[in-house]
Design a protein around this motif. Structure first.
Motif, PDB file in Angstrom:
ATOM      1  N   ARG B 439       0.794  -1.220   0.000  1.00  0.00           N
ATOM      2  CA  ARG B 439       0.000   0.000   0.000  1.00  0.00           C
ATOM      3  C   ARG B 439       0.833   1.281   0.000  1.00  0.00           C
ATOM      4  NH1 ARG B 439      -3.921  -1.826   4.625  1.00  0.00           N
ATOM      5  NH2 ARG B 439      -1.924  -1.445   5.567  1.00  0.00           N
ATOM      6  N   PRO B 440       1.922   1.376   0.814  1.00  0.00           N
ATOM      7  CA  PRO B 440       2.692   2.622   0.797  1.00  0.00           C
ATOM      8  C   PRO B 440       3.199   2.951  -0.604  1.00  0.00           C
ATOM      9  CG  PRO B 440       3.371   1.264   2.645  1.00  0.00           C
ATOM     10  CD  PRO B 440       2.425   0.439   1.821  1.00  0.00           C
ATOM     11  N   GLU B 442       1.933   1.989  -3.481  1.00  0.00           N
ATOM     12  CA  GLU B 442       0.835   2.375  -4.363  1.00  0.00           C
ATOM     13  C   GLU B 442       0.369   3.796  -4.058  1.00  0.00           C
ATOM     14  OE1 GLU B 442      -1.767  -0.901  -3.762  1.00  0.00           O
ATOM     15  OE2 GLU B 442      -0.559  -2.183  -5.077  1.00  0.00           O
ATOM     16  N   ALA B 443       0.384   4.170  -2.760  1.00  0.00           N
ATOM     17  CA  ALA B 443      -0.040   5.520  -2.392  1.00  0.00           C
ATOM     18  C   ALA B 443       0.910   6.547  -2.990  1.00  0.00           C
ATOM     19  CB  ALA B 443      -0.075   5.657  -0.876  1.00  0.00           C
ATOM     20  N   LEU B 444       2.224   6.253  -2.977  1.00  0.00           N
ATOM     21  CA  LEU B 444       3.185   7.203  -3.523  1.00  0.00           C
ATOM     22  C   LEU B 444       3.039   7.303  -5.037  1.00  0.00           C
ATOM     23  CD1 LEU B 444       6.316   6.387  -1.365  1.00  0.00           C
ATOM     24  CD2 LEU B 444       4.893   8.418  -1.295  1.00  0.00           C
ATOM     25  N   ARG B 445       2.750   6.172  -5.684  1.00  0.00           N
ATOM     26  CA  ARG B 445       2.528   6.202  -7.130  1.00  0.00           C
ATOM     27  C   ARG B 445       1.311   7.087  -7.432  1.00  0.00           C
ATOM     28  NH1 ARG B 445       5.426   5.495 -10.903  1.00  0.00           N
ATOM     29  NH2 ARG B 445       4.321   4.022 -12.219  1.00  0.00           N
ATOM     30  N   ALA B 446       0.291   6.991  -6.555  1.00  0.00           N
ATOM     31  CA  ALA B 446      -0.918   7.792  -6.771  1.00  0.00           C
ATOM     32  C   ALA B 446      -0.627   9.273  -6.603  1.00  0.00           C
ATOM     33  CB  ALA B 446      -2.008   7.365  -5.795  1.00  0.00           C
ATOM     34  N   ALA B 447       0.458   9.615  -5.856  1.00  0.00           N
ATOM     35  CA  ALA B 447       0.804  11.026  -5.669  1.00  0.00           C
ATOM     36  C   ALA B 447       1.838  11.459  -6.695  1.00  0.00           C
ATOM     37  CB  ALA B 447       1.328  11.245  -4.255  1.00  0.00           C
ATOM     38  N   GLY B 448       2.048  10.648  -7.740  1.00  0.00           N
ATOM     39  CA  GLY B 448       2.901  11.079  -8.840  1.00  0.00           C
ATOM     40  C   GLY B 448       4.361  10.706  -8.718  1.00  0.00           C
ATOM     41  N   ALA B 449       4.752   9.857  -7.725  1.00  0.00           N
ATOM     42  CA  ALA B 449       6.153   9.481  -7.580  1.00  0.00           C
ATOM     43  C   ALA B 449       6.571   8.575  -8.740  1.00  0.00           C
ATOM     44  CB  ALA B 449       6.374   8.773  -6.255  1.00  0.00           C
ATOM     45  N   SER B 450       7.860   8.642  -9.104  1.00  0.00           N
ATOM     46  CA  SER B 450       8.379   7.770 -10.152  1.00  0.00           C
ATOM     47  C   SER B 450       8.478   6.346  -9.594  1.00  0.00           C
ATOM     48  CB  SER B 450       9.760   8.251 -10.572  1.00  0.00           C
ATOM     49  OG  SER B 450      10.653   8.083  -9.479  1.00  0.00           O
ATOM     50  N   TYR B 457      10.918   4.888  -1.208  1.00  0.00           N
ATOM     51  CA  TYR B 457      10.224   5.424  -0.038  1.00  0.00           C
ATOM     52  C   TYR B 457       9.076   4.529   0.429  1.00  0.00           C
ATOM     53  CZ  TYR B 457      12.724   9.854  -0.141  1.00  0.00           C
ATOM     54  OH  TYR B 457      13.692  10.806  -0.074  1.00  0.00           O
TER      55      TYR B 457
END
Lengths: 222, 535
Positions: B439-440, B442-450, B457
């Motif tokens: 989940r962490p 996927e959450a970062l991907r949802a916030a635009g992280a590469s 992270y």
């Protein structure tokens, strides 16, 4: 939704609040219909363009999604990954970048002294606030919040919602918050959308509603 | 509300824990650097280009293993011998472990902490010596007897099992046990009725894990002469029959895989028991099968208890013990031992550093994905099979293979151990990746992280702790295996041990053994401290 608007999404568990937020940030692809965010449909974008759109959207989720083994400073900095190169992201884990801004964001949620703490040593409410601080450094134009106040005491819940609304308005964007507390929804939002089994059953200006009326809405569906 | 917002920001102190971690990290980097320098990798020629052709012949034989019926019959017979040693060794180890556990459990000692510490310390001796070292020592007492192979597994495994069993007994909730004691039951009755039923799952699970390990140990003992697949492997190797070597390696891999699968099936069932069946057919079958196998193995190896107490064995034991005391303490010899101990330590460090880096690099592929394309699945299956082959072949054989292309010295030994450890760690780290929270990330991907940023992270923080803990655990194992690789000539303290035993210099043997035990105790201690610092 116009710039500067604050929308509360209300509804019983399973009504589709989280799914609606997922469609807005592009993590859920709708089987029918579509949404337009910042002028484009997230489901139609791929790769770099999708990333760019997502970086303009910030989400605070029900499951906090913060790795517990990471220090608070890194978890807050993770909000900037959308604009950082991989090398900068890696180096920041060794020598945290932009700590001044991180400290300021943490101070605004009342956690200034927890900069170097491991995140899993914080309480549920404190972690929720770290997630909010992450949004503060990300500076998204569209803020999506899924039960952002669920683990907080009433005073802090007000603070957090105010910060989120402020953030969205200051960036010329909007706040969409799924909320369980009618009073909070009316205090901090100007529009209330009620969901039931995935359908919109209520869409009214907050000024036209009362806490009692919304409680009735919950009372039926809760 | 304003009180929260307007409070002046206090300065956040960096915790002392951080400095300690940095200390450990720098220490580890320095140690690996020293090991690299010591291995000669940075300073001189380590590659033997002349061996490339031989390595090519060896590698190409992988595709055409020896399949002649006579040789297959030999391999089948050798497999039976290896299985017999493994089953009897593990069985005896569990028996010894159960008895030992009573002696070292906190439950048994109560508040008498000194007695508990002494009992625990006594177990460090059998535990600190590798099975092959025990084999070598027992060979000098019992002569060429099948008991040598069985006891060489049973003694060190028994000591480890005793420690683990005691740990399991100590961690079981004590309410029932205490209530029985309070009701006037004897200590034995209280343990039998109050503790054992609760602990039985954990004990059974660990016993089967030991059986899996015993298969590998039985192969290694074959290499030092006990017969079986290991013996066959070294015969084929020294006569340069690469096709035969590969047939044996495939047999080994199949045996290890069968042991892994059977052991894992039992352990999974213990961890997740079937509801509402009075007796689980799988567990009952497994226990009965092991009992039957044990009886067969004793018959197959023609074990006779009389051999253990024969007058010759007793005389030989008395002679070795009296000759071994006092230990050799000459200044020059002690300096040799110290130098060899440092070499052994550095070899194990290099091996584990190599294995950890390789395991982390391969873990993404080795983990079974939840949904993936066909090429991704194929790549995963390929990596997992390669890892199985790496851990099926014992480290000394890897050392022989590497000696085709590397000049003799510390490096081939370290790499051989590293390759084998990579096989083990790769699987463990892959499993850790499978279990990691997604989940962490996927959450970062949802916030635009590469993808890289989200992995750094979102995934790495959750994995770093478990992976380092696994690496330290394997280091503790590797230090014992380094002695084994040295025993067969790759350098370090094992070379001294092999020289001392073959010249029957018993005082020197005592000194080297003491150094070995102290070395593995130090590594155990360092591993424990490092893991505590990482928590």
């Amino acid at each position: 939704m116009s710039a500067g608007s604050r929308v509360a999404v209300v509804g019983a568990s399973g009504a589709g609040k989280s799914t609606l937020l997922g469609v807005l940030d592009g993590t859920v692809t709708p089987t029918a219909g579509g949404v337009t965010v910042h002028g484009t449909d997230p489901a139609a974008l791929r790769g770099r363009e999708l990333r760019r759109l997502r970086a303009r959207t910030g989400t605070v989720r029900q499951h906090l999604d913060l790795p517990g083994a990471l220090r608070v400073v890194h978890n807050v900095n993770a909000g900037r990954l959308g604009s950082w190169s991989a090398a900068r992201a890696a180096w920041s884990l060794v020598r945290p970048q932009g700590t001044a801004e991180v400290s300021a964001a943490l101070a605004r949620v009342g956690l200034a002294d927890r900069l170097h703490e491991r995140t899993d040593r914080l309480s549920g409410g404190q972690r929720q606030r770290v997630a909010v601080a992450r949004l503060l450094v990300q500076r998204p134009e569209l803020v999506l919040a899924d039960e952002p106040a669920s683990a907080l005491d009433p005073a802090l819940a007000d603070t957090v919602l105010e910060l989120l609304g402020d953030l969205a308005v200051r960036q010329g964007g909007a706040l969409v918050a799924a909320l369980h507390d009618p009073a909070l929804a009316l205090r901090h939002c100007d529009r209330v959308v009620g969901l039931e089994s995935g359908r919109v059953v209520l869409d009214a200006p907050a000024a036209s509603l009362t806490v009692a009326a919304l409680e009735g809405f919950y009372g039926v569906h809760r | 509300m304003t009180t929260v917002l307007d409070r002046p920001a206090p300065v956040a102190p960096r915790p002392a824990r951080d400095r300690r971690r940095w200390g450990w990290a720098l220490g580890a980097v320095a140690l690996v650097g020293w090991a690299l320098v010591d291995s000669g990798l940075l300073s001189g020629a380590v590659v033997n280009p002349g061996g490339a052709a031989q390595l090519g012949r060896f590698a190409s034989a992988a595709l055409r293993p020896e399949l002649a019926p006579e040789f297959l019959a030999v391999v089948a017979q050798s497999t039976l011998v290896t299985v017999a040693y493994a089953v009897l060794g593990a069985g005896l180890a569990v028996l010894l472990g159960a008895l030992g556990a009573v002696a070292v459990a906190r439950t048994a000692w109560g508040r008498r902490r000194a007695g508990w510490l002494v009992a625990r310390g006594l177990l460090a001796l059998p535990r600190g010596l590798h099975e092959a070292v025990w084999g070598l020592l027992l060979l000098n007492v019992l002569g060429l007897d099948p008991w040598v192979g069985v006891l060489a597994i049973a003694i060190p495994y028994g000591a480890v099992t005793a420690t683990v069993f005691a740990g399991i007994l100590d961690e079981v909730p004590r309410g029932g046990h205490d209530a029985l004691l309070a009701a006037g039951a004897g200590r034995v009755t209280a343990v039998l009725y109050g503790l054992l039923p609760l602990a039985s799952g954990g004990l059974l699970s660990y016993a089967f894990y030991r059986l899996e390990c015993a298969v590998r140990s039985a192969v290694v003992l074959g290499l030092v002469g006990a017969g079986g697949l290991g013996f066959q492997l070294s015969l084929s190797f020294t006569s340069l029959r690469w096709e035969q070597v590969w047939t044996t390696v495939y047999a080994l891999a199949a045996l290890c895989l069968a042991a892994d699968l059977a052991g894992r099936a039992v352990r999974r069932r213990v961890a997740d028991p079937r509801p509402r069946t009075r007796r689980d057919p799988l567990l009952t079958g497994a226990v009965l099968a092991v009992v039957a196998l044990t009886a067969w193995a004793a018959w197959f190896l023609a074990l006779s208890p009389a051999a253990l107490v024969s007058s010759r064995a007793r005389e030989q034991l008395a002679y070795v013990l009296s000759a071994a005391w006092p230990p050799a303490t000459g200044g020059a010899f002690l300096a040799d031992v110290l130098g060899a101990a440092v070499d052994t330590l550095l070899m194990s460090v290099l091996a584990v550093a190599f294995a950890t880096a390789g395991a982390v690099a391969l873990a993404g592929l080795a983990a079974r994905p939840r949904s993936a394309s066909l090429p991704r699945r194929a790549a995963g299956a390929l990596v997992r099979t390669a890892l199985l082959l790496l851990r099926a072949v014992p480290p000394p054989v890897w050392a022989l293979v590497l000696l085709f292309v590397l000049l003799p010295g510390v490096l081939p030994g370290a790499l051989a151990l590293g390759v084998y450890t990579l096989g083990v760690l790769g699987r463990l780290v892959g499993e850790a990746v499978e279990e990691a929270d997604r989940r962490p990330r996927e959450a970062l991907r949802a916030a635009g992280a590469s993808p890289v940023g989200a992995w750094l992270y979102g995934t790495v923080p959750g994995l770093a702790g478990p992976v380092l803990a696994l690496a330290f655990y394997r280091w503790e194992v590797a230090i014992r295996d380094t002695v084994l690789v040295g025993l067969l000539g790759a350098g370090g303290i094992g070379v001294l041990l092999s020289a001392a035993t073959s010249s029957f210099d018993w005082p020197a043997v005592t000194t080297v053994l003491a150094a070995t035990v102290v070395l593995s105790l130090c590594v155990d201690l360092a591993g424990e401290r490092a893991r505590a610092a990482l928590r």
